[in-house]
Design a protein around this motif. Structure first.
Motif, PDB file in Angstrom:
ATOM      1  N   ARG A  35       0.836  -1.204   0.000  1.00 16.07           N
ATOM      2  CA  ARG A  35       0.000   0.000   0.000  1.00 16.07           C
ATOM      3  C   ARG A  35       0.871   1.254   0.000  1.00 16.07           C
ATOM      4  O   ARG A  35       0.567   2.228  -0.700  1.00 16.07           O
ATOM      5  CB  ARG A  35      -0.932  -0.020   1.212  1.00 16.07           C
ATOM      6  N   ALA A  36       1.947   1.232   0.771  1.00 13.74           N
ATOM      7  CA  ALA A  36       2.835   2.394   0.836  1.00 13.74           C
ATOM      8  C   ALA A  36       3.491   2.659  -0.522  1.00 13.74           C
ATOM      9  O   ALA A  36       3.649   3.820  -0.937  1.00 13.74           O
ATOM     10  CB  ALA A  36       3.902   2.170   1.897  1.00 13.74           C
ATOM     11  N   ARG A  37       3.859   1.613  -1.234  1.00 10.96           N
ATOM     12  CA  ARG A  37       4.467   1.792  -2.558  1.00 10.96           C
ATOM     13  C   ARG A  37       3.446   2.353  -3.546  1.00 10.96           C
ATOM     14  O   ARG A  37       3.790   3.189  -4.392  1.00 10.96           O
ATOM     15  CB  ARG A  37       5.037   0.464  -3.052  1.00 10.96           C
ATOM     16  N   ILE A  38       2.201   1.903  -3.456  1.00 11.46           N
ATOM     17  CA  ILE A  38       1.159   2.440  -4.334  1.00 11.46           C
ATOM     18  C   ILE A  38       0.926   3.918  -4.030  1.00 11.46           C
ATOM     19  O   ILE A  38       0.813   4.744  -4.941  1.00 11.46           O
ATOM     20  CB  ILE A  38      -0.145   1.630  -4.177  1.00 11.46           C
ATOM     21  N   ASP A  39       0.890   4.262  -2.753  1.00  8.70           N
ATOM     22  CA  ASP A  39       0.702   5.664  -2.369  1.00  8.70           C
ATOM     23  C   ASP A  39       1.841   6.531  -2.899  1.00  8.70           C
ATOM     24  O   ASP A  39       1.605   7.636  -3.421  1.00  8.70           O
ATOM     25  CB  ASP A  39       0.628   5.795  -0.841  1.00  8.70           C
ATOM     26  N   ALA A  40       3.081   6.043  -2.780  1.00 13.21           N
ATOM     27  CA  ALA A  40       4.237   6.809  -3.246  1.00 13.21           C
ATOM     28  C   ALA A  40       4.189   6.989  -4.763  1.00 13.21           C
ATOM     29  O   ALA A  40       4.525   8.060  -5.292  1.00 13.21           O
ATOM     30  CB  ALA A  40       5.527   6.103  -2.828  1.00 13.21           C
ATOM     31  N   TRP A  41       3.766   5.953  -5.461  1.00 14.99           N
ATOM     32  CA  TRP A  41       3.643   6.034  -6.932  1.00 14.99           C
ATOM     33  C   TRP A  41       2.599   7.070  -7.334  1.00 14.99           C
ATOM     34  O   TRP A  41       2.834   7.874  -8.242  1.00 14.99           O
ATOM     35  CB  TRP A  41       3.278   4.653  -7.464  1.00 14.99           C
ATOM     36  N   GLU A  42       1.471   7.096  -6.644  1.00 12.17           N
ATOM     37  CA  GLU A  42       0.428   8.068  -6.969  1.00 12.17           C
ATOM     38  C   GLU A  42       0.896   9.486  -6.658  1.00 12.17           C
ATOM     39  O   GLU A  42       0.604  10.422  -7.424  1.00 12.17           O
ATOM     40  CB  GLU A  42      -0.853   7.744  -6.199  1.00 12.17           C
TER      41      GLU A  42
ATOM     42  N   ALA B 226       3.927  10.586  -6.792  1.00 12.25           N
ATOM     43  CA  ALA B 226       4.888  10.971  -7.831  1.00 12.25           C
ATOM     44  C   ALA B 226       4.164  11.395  -9.105  1.00 12.25           C
ATOM     45  O   ALA B 226       4.568  12.373  -9.771  1.00 12.25           O
ATOM     46  CB  ALA B 226       5.836   9.809  -8.113  1.00 12.25           C
ATOM     47  N   LEU B 227       3.083  10.697  -9.455  1.00 17.00           N
ATOM     48  CA  LEU B 227       2.308  11.086 -10.636  1.00 17.00           C
ATOM     49  C   LEU B 227       1.665  12.453 -10.441  1.00 17.00           C
ATOM     50  O   LEU B 227       1.615  13.260 -11.369  1.00 17.00           O
ATOM     51  CB  LEU B 227       1.228  10.034 -10.918  1.00 17.00           C
ATOM     52  N   GLU B 228       1.170  12.710  -9.240  1.00 18.67           N
ATOM     53  CA  GLU B 228       0.568  14.014  -8.961  1.00 18.67           C
ATOM     54  C   GLU B 228       1.599  15.126  -9.079  1.00 18.67           C
ATOM     55  O   GLU B 228       1.316  16.200  -9.629  1.00 18.67           O
ATOM     56  CB  GLU B 228      -0.063  14.005  -7.572  1.00 18.67           C
ATOM     57  N   GLU B 229       2.779  14.896  -8.553  1.00 19.77           N
ATOM     58  CA  GLU B 229       3.833  15.910  -8.635  1.00 19.77           C
ATOM     59  C   GLU B 229       4.222  16.169 -10.091  1.00 19.77           C
ATOM     60  O   GLU B 229       4.463  17.308 -10.492  1.00 19.77           O
ATOM     61  CB  GLU B 229       5.052  15.459  -7.834  1.00 19.77           C
ATOM     62  N   GLU B 230       4.261  15.099 -10.877  1.00 23.18           N
ATOM     63  CA  GLU B 230       4.594  15.262 -12.295  1.00 23.18           C
ATOM     64  C   GLU B 230       3.517  16.067 -13.018  1.00 23.18           C
ATOM     65  O   GLU B 230       3.824  16.927 -13.850  1.00 23.18           O
ATOM     66  CB  GLU B 230       4.742  13.884 -12.941  1.00 23.18           C
ATOM     67  N   ALA B 231       2.242  15.804 -12.680  1.00 21.62           N
ATOM     68  CA  ALA B 231       1.142  16.525 -13.321  1.00 21.62           C
ATOM     69  C   ALA B 231       1.160  17.998 -12.956  1.00 21.62           C
ATOM     70  O   ALA B 231       0.775  18.859 -13.764  1.00 21.62           O
ATOM     71  CB  ALA B 231      -0.189  15.901 -12.924  1.00 21.62           C
ATOM     72  N   GLU B 232       1.613  18.331 -11.743  1.00 20.30           N
ATOM     73  CA  GLU B 232       1.645  19.725 -11.305  1.00 20.30           C
ATOM     74  C   GLU B 232       2.645  20.553 -12.102  1.00 20.30           C
ATOM     75  O   GLU B 232       2.559  21.789 -12.124  1.00 20.30           O
ATOM     76  CB  GLU B 232       1.975  19.786  -9.812  1.00 20.30           C
ATOM     77  N   GLU B 233       3.583  19.892 -12.757  1.00 27.43           N
ATOM     78  CA  GLU B 233       4.581  20.615 -13.536  1.00 27.43           C
ATOM     79  C   GLU B 233       4.021  21.088 -14.874  1.00 27.43           C
ATOM     80  O   GLU B 233       4.634  21.916 -15.541  1.00 27.43           O
ATOM     81  CB  GLU B 233       5.805  19.721 -13.768  1.00 27.43           C
ATOM     82  N   TRP B 234       2.861  20.542 -15.264  1.00 29.04           N
ATOM     83  CA  TRP B 234       2.225  20.960 -16.510  1.00 29.04           C
ATOM     84  C   TRP B 234       1.406  22.229 -16.257  1.00 29.04           C
ATOM     85  O   TRP B 234       1.032  22.534 -15.130  1.00 29.04           O
ATOM     86  CB  TRP B 234       1.284  19.881 -17.028  1.00 29.04           C
TER      87      TRP B 234
ATOM     88  N   ALA C 274      -2.447  19.577 -18.237  1.00 30.47           N
ATOM     89  CA  ALA C 274      -2.117  18.470 -17.348  1.00 30.47           C
ATOM     90  C   ALA C 274      -2.918  17.222 -17.700  1.00 30.47           C
ATOM     91  O   ALA C 274      -4.139  17.274 -17.804  1.00 30.47           O
ATOM     92  CB  ALA C 274      -2.396  18.872 -15.902  1.00 30.47           C
ATOM     93  N   PRO C 275      -2.232  16.101 -17.945  1.00 27.27           N
ATOM     94  CA  PRO C 275      -2.965  14.863 -18.227  1.00 27.27           C
ATOM     95  C   PRO C 275      -3.642  14.348 -16.964  1.00 27.27           C
ATOM     96  O   PRO C 275      -3.230  14.658 -15.851  1.00 27.27           O
ATOM     97  CB  PRO C 275      -1.855  13.914 -18.688  1.00 27.27           C
ATOM     98  N   GLU C 276      -4.693  13.566 -17.161  1.00 26.09           N
ATOM     99  CA  GLU C 276      -5.405  12.980 -16.027  1.00 26.09           C
ATOM    100  C   GLU C 276      -4.572  11.820 -15.496  1.00 26.09           C
ATOM    101  O   GLU C 276      -4.385  10.803 -16.173  1.00 26.09           O
ATOM    102  CB  GLU C 276      -6.785  12.472 -16.470  1.00 26.09           C
ATOM    103  N   ALA C 277      -4.039  11.986 -14.285  1.00 31.03           N
ATOM    104  CA  ALA C 277      -3.186  10.946 -13.715  1.00 31.03           C
ATOM    105  C   ALA C 277      -4.037   9.786 -13.228  1.00 31.03           C
ATOM    106  O   ALA C 277      -4.989   9.984 -12.463  1.00 31.03           O
ATOM    107  CB  ALA C 277      -2.365  11.512 -12.557  1.00 31.03           C
ATOM    108  N   PRO C 278      -3.764   8.556 -13.670  1.00 31.95           N
ATOM    109  CA  PRO C 278      -4.543   7.416 -13.193  1.00 31.95           C
ATOM    110  C   PRO C 278      -4.263   7.143 -11.722  1.00 31.95           C
ATOM    111  O   PRO C 278      -3.179   7.432 -11.212  1.00 31.95           O
ATOM    112  CB  PRO C 278      -4.055   6.266 -14.075  1.00 31.95           C
ATOM    113  N   THR C 279      -5.235   6.610 -11.034  1.00 32.40           N
ATOM    114  CA  THR C 279      -5.068   6.234  -9.645  1.00 32.40           C
ATOM    115  C   THR C 279      -5.438   4.765  -9.479  1.00 32.40           C
ATOM    116  O   THR C 279      -6.237   4.212 -10.240  1.00 32.40           O
ATOM    117  CB  THR C 279      -5.960   7.075  -8.709  1.00 32.40           C
TER     118      THR C 279
END
Length: 342
Positions: A217-224, A226-234, A239-244
Motif C-alpha cells: 500500500r505504501a508503494r502504491i501511495d508513493a507512486w500516486e 509521484a504522478l501528482e507531482e509530475e502533473a503539477e509541472e504541466w 495536465a494529463p489525467e493521472a490514473p489512480t
C-alpha cells in the motif's frame, strides 16, 4: 449491444507484481434501458415471482403514507429525457415544466398506519447463468431477486434502508404473478428503478488499497504522489489525467456482482456474518452511476461519446450521496446478509 470495458490506462501488475496474487474477477452488469421479461436478468424489470407466494412487504415502523407516486416519477423521467434529447431548443418547454411540477407533488394516502404491510420494490433479479461472479445460492437456487423498501428511517436511524434478498430455483416457478403489488407512494425517487436489460461482462479487479499489505500500500501511495507531482509541472489546461489505483486500476464503478468492495468513503469495516462470525463476500454492488464525469476510464468502448450527465445513470437508482450500496453474503447461503453504503 455488448458493453466492453477499455484496457486499463496502465498494467498495474507490471508496476506492482505482487498484485497478481490478489487478482480477482467481478461481473459488470452494465444495465441499460430496455424491456426485460421475467426470463431475463434485469434491473427494474418484471420478476419471476410465483403467483401463489406472498410478495415481500415491509412491516418495520416508519411513516409510509406520504410521498411521490411511482407512476409520476417514471413519467417525469420520460418528459425530461425527451426534452433534453431534442436537437432544437433542448430542455423542458413551459408546458412540460408545468407537467413536471404536477408530477413532483407529494401525495398523502389516507388511513395508512406506520406498521401496515408496505409492498417492497423489486429492484433486480440475476440468473446465475448470466452472471459468472454471482455467488452460489442455497440448495441449488439459480435466481437471486433483490427487493427494498421505498422509504428510509428503518431501525430508528435518520437513514436506514431495508433490503430483502430472495433465492429460488427458477425451474420450479410454474405460474408467474401477473400483477405484483406496488407501493402507492415512495419516500425517495432514487428507490424507483427504470427497467433495464443487462449486458454482463467479467473483468479483472483488485482489492481496495486499504486492505492490501502495508508495504505494498505504501508503494502504491508513493507512486500516486509521484504522478501528482509530475502533473503539477504541466500548465493547468495541459495536465494529463493521472490514473489512480482506486479509481482507474482496481475496482470498476457501476452495478456489478462479486469481486471486492470499495471503502473510499469510510475506512474498511469487517463484514462478518452475524450468525457464524465468518468473513462475508461481496454479493452485489448497486451503484448510482455507471461511470463518473472525471477521467471516465471505465466508460465502455461503445459509449465513449456519451456525456455522463445524461447517460451514466440508466437505472435512475440513487443510494447514499449518489454512492454505492455493497451487499455482502455469508458463504453459508442460508445465513443473513449485511450491507454498507459508500
Amino acid at each position: 449491444m455488448t458493453r466492453t470495458t477499455p484496457p486499463r490506462p496502465l498494467d498495474v501488475e507490471a508496476l506492482f507484481p505482487e498484485l497478481a496474487a490478489y487478482r480477482g474477477t467481478t461481473t459488470r452488469l452494465h444495465p441499460r434501458p430496455g424491456s426485460p421479461d421475467v426470463s431475463s436478468s434485469s434491473v427494474g424489470g418484471p420478476l419471476l415471482w410465483p403467483a401463489d407466494e406472498p410478495w415481500p412487504v415491509c412491516t418495520e415502523p416508519h411513516r409510509r403514507g406520504v410521498g411521490r407516486r411511482p407512476a409520476d416519477i417514471h413519467r417525469e423521467r420520460q418528459i425530461l429525457a425527451a426534452a433534453w434529447a431534442r436537437d432544437a431548443n433542448p430542455g423542458p418547454t413551459t408546458e412540460e415544466r408545468a407537467l413536471l411540477e404536477e408530477r413532483a407533488r407529494k401525495h398523502r394516502v389516507a388511513g395508512v398506519a406506520d406498521t401496515d404491510p408496505l409492498p417492497m420494490i423489486g429492484v433486480a433479479q440475476l440468473y446465475r447463468r448470466d452472471v459468472p461472479d454471482l455467488l452460489a445460492g442455497p440448495d441449488g437456487c439459480d435466481l437471486l431477486q433483490v427487493f427494498w423498501c421505498p422509504f428510509d428511517l428503518h431501525g430508528g436511524t435518520g437513514y436506514g434502508m431495508s433490503i430483502d434478498l430472495r433465492w429460488r430455483r427458477s425451474s420450479e416457478v410454474v405460474e408467474v404473478l401477473a400483477a405484483p403489488p406496488r407501493p402507492a407512494v415512495v419516500g425517495f425517487e432514487g428507490y424507483v428503478p427504470e427497467p433495464c436489460v443487462l449486458h454482463p461482462e467479467q473483468v479483472a479487479t483488485y482489492p481496495f488499497a486499504g486492505l492490501l499489505p502495508e508495504d505494498l500500500r505504501a508503494r502504491i501511495d508513493a507512486w500516486e504522489e509521484a504522478l501528482e507531482e509530475e502533473a503539477e509541472e504541466w500548465e493547468n489546461d495541459e495536465a494529463p489525467e493521472a490514473p489512480t489505483y482506486q479509481f482507474d486500476l482496481s475496482i470498476p464503478p457501476g452495478w456489478r456482482a462479486g469481486g471486492f468492495a470499495s471503502w473510499h468513503v469510510t475506512d474498511p469495516s469487517p463484514m462478518d456474518c452475524r450468525t457464524c462470525a465468518a468473513p462475508m463476500d461481496l454479493l452485489l454492488t448497486i451503484h448510482s452511476k455507471e461511470w463518473d464525469g472525471g477521467s471516465g476510464s471505465w466508460k465502455p468502448i461503445e459509449e465513449q461519446d456519451l456525456p455522463a450527465h445524461r447517460f451514466a445513470t440508466p437505472t435512475e437508482v440513487a443510494v447514499g450521496n449518489w454512492g454505492q450500496l455493497n451487499v455482502f453474503a455469508c458463504r453459508v447461503p442460508s445465513h443473513p446478509h449485511s450491507w454498507s453504503i459508500q
